[in-house]
Scaffold this active site. Structure first.
Site, PDB file in Angstrom:
ATOM      1  N   LYS A  57      -1.146 -14.738  10.355  1.00 28.78           N
ATOM      2  CA  LYS A  57      -1.486 -15.581  11.498  1.00 28.78           C
ATOM      3  C   LYS A  57      -2.469 -14.847  12.405  1.00 28.78           C
ATOM      4  O   LYS A  57      -2.090 -13.938  13.130  1.00 28.78           O
ATOM      5  CB  LYS A  57      -0.221 -15.963  12.266  1.00 28.78           C
ATOM      6  CG  LYS A  57       0.780 -16.754  11.416  1.00 28.78           C
ATOM      7  CD  LYS A  57       2.090 -16.978  12.129  1.00 28.78           C
ATOM      8  CE  LYS A  57       3.074 -17.754  11.250  1.00 28.78           C
ATOM      9  NZ  LYS A  57       4.386 -17.949  11.915  1.00 28.78           N
ATOM     10  N   GLU A  85      -0.548  -9.334  16.095  1.00 28.97           N
ATOM     11  CA  GLU A  85      -1.823 -10.004  15.836  1.00 28.97           C
ATOM     12  C   GLU A  85      -2.472 -10.558  17.104  1.00 28.97           C
ATOM     13  O   GLU A  85      -3.690 -10.701  17.174  1.00 28.97           O
ATOM     14  CB  GLU A  85      -1.625 -11.141  14.830  1.00 28.97           C
ATOM     15  CG  GLU A  85      -1.437 -10.682  13.395  1.00 28.97           C
ATOM     16  CD  GLU A  85      -2.739 -10.296  12.714  1.00 28.97           C
ATOM     17  OE1 GLU A  85      -3.754 -10.121  13.414  1.00 28.97           O
ATOM     18  OE2 GLU A  85      -2.734 -10.147  11.491  1.00 28.97           O
ATOM     19  N   LYS A 139      -0.504 -19.082  19.124  1.00 33.10           N
ATOM     20  CA  LYS A 139       0.843 -18.827  19.667  1.00 33.10           C
ATOM     21  C   LYS A 139       1.092 -17.335  19.857  1.00 33.10           C
ATOM     22  O   LYS A 139       1.859 -16.942  20.742  1.00 33.10           O
ATOM     23  CB  LYS A 139       1.901 -19.469  18.763  1.00 33.10           C
ATOM     24  CG  LYS A 139       1.947 -18.937  17.329  1.00 33.10           C
ATOM     25  CD  LYS A 139       2.898 -17.776  17.167  1.00 33.10           C
ATOM     26  CE  LYS A 139       2.866 -17.230  15.764  1.00 33.10           C
ATOM     27  NZ  LYS A 139       3.795 -16.076  15.574  1.00 33.10           N
ATOM     28  N   ARG A 176       0.820  -1.215   0.000  1.00 34.65           N
ATOM     29  CA  ARG A 176       0.000   0.000   0.000  1.00 34.65           C
ATOM     30  C   ARG A 176       0.852   1.262   0.000  1.00 34.65           C
ATOM     31  O   ARG A 176       0.454   2.291  -0.563  1.00 34.65           O
ATOM     32  CB  ARG A 176      -0.904   0.026   1.241  1.00 34.65           C
ATOM     33  CG  ARG A 176      -2.002  -1.019   1.239  1.00 34.65           C
ATOM     34  CD  ARG A 176      -2.963  -0.797   2.392  1.00 34.65           C
ATOM     35  NE  ARG A 176      -3.992  -1.825   2.441  1.00 34.65           N
ATOM     36  CZ  ARG A 176      -5.112  -1.805   1.712  1.00 34.65           C
ATOM     37  NH1 ARG A 176      -5.321  -0.792   0.880  1.00 34.65           N
ATOM     38  NH2 ARG A 176      -5.997  -2.768   1.818  1.00 34.65           N
ATOM     39  N   ALA A 219      10.904 -13.115   9.817  1.00 35.42           N
ATOM     40  CA  ALA A 219      11.102 -12.628   8.453  1.00 35.42           C
ATOM     41  C   ALA A 219      12.574 -12.354   8.147  1.00 35.42           C
ATOM     42  O   ALA A 219      13.078 -12.717   7.075  1.00 35.42           O
ATOM     43  CB  ALA A 219      10.270 -11.363   8.232  1.00 35.42           C
ATOM     44  N   SER A 270      10.140 -11.294  18.676  1.00 33.29           N
ATOM     45  CA  SER A 270       8.727 -11.514  18.390  1.00 33.29           C
ATOM     46  C   SER A 270       7.934 -10.258  18.714  1.00 33.29           C
ATOM     47  O   SER A 270       8.042  -9.707  19.813  1.00 33.29           O
ATOM     48  CB  SER A 270       8.207 -12.686  19.218  1.00 33.29           C
ATOM     49  OG  SER A 270       6.797 -12.632  19.354  1.00 33.29           O
ATOM     50  N   THR A 323       8.153 -17.765  19.262  1.00 36.31           N
ATOM     51  CA  THR A 323       7.565 -16.457  19.569  1.00 36.31           C
ATOM     52  C   THR A 323       7.435 -16.193  21.060  1.00 36.31           C
ATOM     53  O   THR A 323       7.282 -15.042  21.475  1.00 36.31           O
ATOM     54  CB  THR A 323       6.194 -16.300  18.896  1.00 36.31           C
ATOM     55  OG1 THR A 323       5.365 -17.398  19.269  1.00 36.31           O
ATOM     56  CG2 THR A 323       6.315 -16.263  17.393  1.00 36.31           C
ATOM     57  N   ASN A 339       4.819 -10.014  19.327  1.00 35.41           N
ATOM     58  CA  ASN A 339       3.854 -10.257  20.394  1.00 35.41           C
ATOM     59  C   ASN A 339       4.534 -10.400  21.749  1.00 35.41           C
ATOM     60  O   ASN A 339       4.052  -9.873  22.752  1.00 35.41           O
ATOM     61  CB  ASN A 339       3.027 -11.503  20.054  1.00 35.41           C
ATOM     62  CG  ASN A 339       2.115 -11.261  18.866  1.00 35.41           C
ATOM     63  OD1 ASN A 339       1.081 -10.638  18.980  1.00 35.41           O
ATOM     64  ND2 ASN A 339       2.524 -11.754  17.703  1.00 35.41           N
TER      65      ASN A 339
END
Length: 336
Positions: free
Chosen positions: A112, A285, A195, A38, A144, A258, A252, A260
């Site tokens: 995810k 997420e 997770k 985007r 990544a 991570s 994670t 999260n």
């Protein structure tokens, strides 16, 4: 497993770190690859500098990789890697279906999460919005940056159609990136979603200074929660214990890299959710998924105290101290 040729061209929908890493992987395999983003600055940096300076800085990308702001251009490929965050997937699926003319394109879901408002897995959202698409799920322990830098990684590739699954494996597989095929899409999806929620909890434990023993216990008990939930929802226990389940949870819930877990660390240190999210250019997420997991567990009659605690924390219904006290006050029981 019989040998199958790769897809002839790939469109990657999503220009974040993970989408960029997967696009780089496909392009490095010699497959014509176009990534859609985007942000004009992301497209410009990939095309001109061969680097995603916004989301994956200092990682060189193949010169053959092309970036575009046009969804129409990205979808003019034999197959699609879909890497848009779960909460933004539904409208993007609708746009893609309109552009594809309702074609039955293979679509590998790489995000995810669970749709917050409906509690649907991404394959269920895809089926509702773009029923002609042929779904697959890519999930597993894979940062990544590690993948983009060529570090060894193994993942789960779930496809109900074995031939399509083999084509995906031939497309993304590399000596350093090893996909393992299964037909259990539900298990692969659910492991990747749950997770993230448990990683927030592990981060809270770390941020609160509760020790490595506590974090290990949380990971083990969290795994028991989502394995029971997965089986109740039709997933295979083997998938839950594999790369897309236990493997991804270990990664994670063990590394501040991570998104999260790092968010949970900040919450554990006493920051509010808004303060912890401030300044992040990527999506955690687990925040959106926690409530959906809690609702799924309640509906399935599964006791999931850790996931439920994270849902209460990110919704602001209870504080970190209240949640810790409640979890530690739970009655002793058998291990199951």
């Amino acid at each position: 497993m019989k040998s199958t040729s790769a897809f002839t061209s790939i469109g990657v929908i999503g220009g974040g770190a993970w989408g960029t890493a997967l696009a780089s992987l496909c392009a490095s395999n010699g497959i014509p690859t176009t990534i859609w983003a985007r942000e004009p600055e992301v497209v410009k940096a990939i095309n001109a500098r061969h680097e995603n300076t916004e989301y994956l800085a200092d990682v060189p990308l193949p010169k053959a990789l092309k970036a575009t702001e046009s969804l129409g251009m990205a979808i003019e490929n034999e197959a699609i890697l879909f890497v848009v965050p779960a909460q933004f997937s539904r409208p993007t699926f609708a746009e893609l279906r309109a552009l594809a003319g309702e074609s039955a394109l293979p679509v590998a879901l790489c995000s995810k999460g669970i749709e917050r408002d409906t509690g649907l897995l991404m394959t269920e959202v895809l089926s509702a919005v773009w029923p002609e698409a042929i779904p697959a799920v890519l999930s597993g322990p894979s940062f990544a940056r590690d993948v983009a830098m060529g570090l060894p990684t193994a993942v789960t590739l779930a496809s109900a159609d074995e031939t399509i699954g083999q084509k995906w494996m031939a497309t993304i597989g590399a000596p350093h990136f090893r996909p393992y095929l299964t037909d259990d899409l539900t298990g692969a999806e659910l492991g990747g979603a749950v997770k993230n929620v448990l990683a927030i909890a592990a981060g809270v434990v770390a941020g609160r200074g509760m020790g490595e023993s506590a974090r290990a216990a949380l990971i083990a008990r969290g795994f028991a929660e989502f394995q029971k939930l997965g089986v109740a929802l039709g997933a295979q226990a083997q998938t839950m214990a594999g790369l897309s389940g236990l493997g991804d949870l270990i990664l994670t819930a063990s590394s501040p890299q991570s998104r999260n877990m790092s968010l949970g660390i900040e919450l554990g240190k006493g920051k509010s959710l808004d303060e912890a999210l401030a300044g992040r250019n990527s999506v955690s997420e687990g925040v959106a998924t926690a409530g959906a997991i809690h609702a799924l567990a309640e509906k399935a009659g599964i006791d999931a105290p850790i996931c439920s605690a994270v849902a209460e924390l990110v919704s602001g219904r209870r504080t970190v101290d209240e949640i810790i006290a409640a979890l530690l006050a739970r009655p002793f029981t058998t291990e199951a």
